[in-house]
Design an enzyme around this catalytic site. Sequence first.
Site, PDB file in Angstrom:
ATOM      1  N   HIS A  75       0.839  -1.188   0.000  1.00 14.98           N
ATOM      2  CA  HIS A  75       0.000   0.000   0.000  1.00 14.98           C
ATOM      3  C   HIS A  75       0.878   1.244   0.000  1.00 14.98           C
ATOM      4  O   HIS A  75       1.980   1.242   0.528  1.00 14.98           O
ATOM      5  CB  HIS A  75      -0.986   0.027   1.170  1.00 14.98           C
TER       6      HIS A  75
ATOM      7  N   HIS B 172       0.796   5.277   0.894  1.00 13.82           N
ATOM      8  CA  HIS B 172       0.110   6.361   1.596  1.00 13.82           C
ATOM      9  C   HIS B 172       0.242   7.628   0.754  1.00 13.82           C
ATOM     10  O   HIS B 172       1.353   8.003   0.352  1.00 13.82           O
ATOM     11  CB  HIS B 172       0.774   6.646   2.948  1.00 13.82           C
TER      12      HIS B 172
END
Length: 142
Positions: A97, A99
Amino acid sequence: MSCLFCRIVAGEIPSKQVYADEHAIAFLDINPWHVGHTLVVPRRHVDDLLGEPEALTEIAPAISATARLLVDRLAADGLNLLSSSGDAAGQEVFHLHVHLVPRFAHRPGLRELFVHEKDVDLDRVHRQIVGGAPAPGTVSRS
């Protein structure tokens, strides 16, 4: 399916989605560092950036589109991009992931990046980003 982000991608866990395409989805972080803090994740399970470096290339268009969307819709003055790989780097969910953290002139600099904003209204931020409708360029796979 034990991976939190795989369950979000599958729609088993609700999220405040702001962007989606065939390779990735982007949704608001439930514990944001700043207003608009968003995670971009690949639809397929990838543990981290080091395990499959090509996965970052696959989700790059979603990262770019989501970053522009956040800056435009939230009138941000800048944006930080961060991805952690492995325990030592602070990765907590082992699904790749990225950010995306919109930044504002009243709280500049890296020292302020990880200082959580208090009382962020995720519903209001979500409405501001998507305007009650899918964001431009969003492709839904539900």
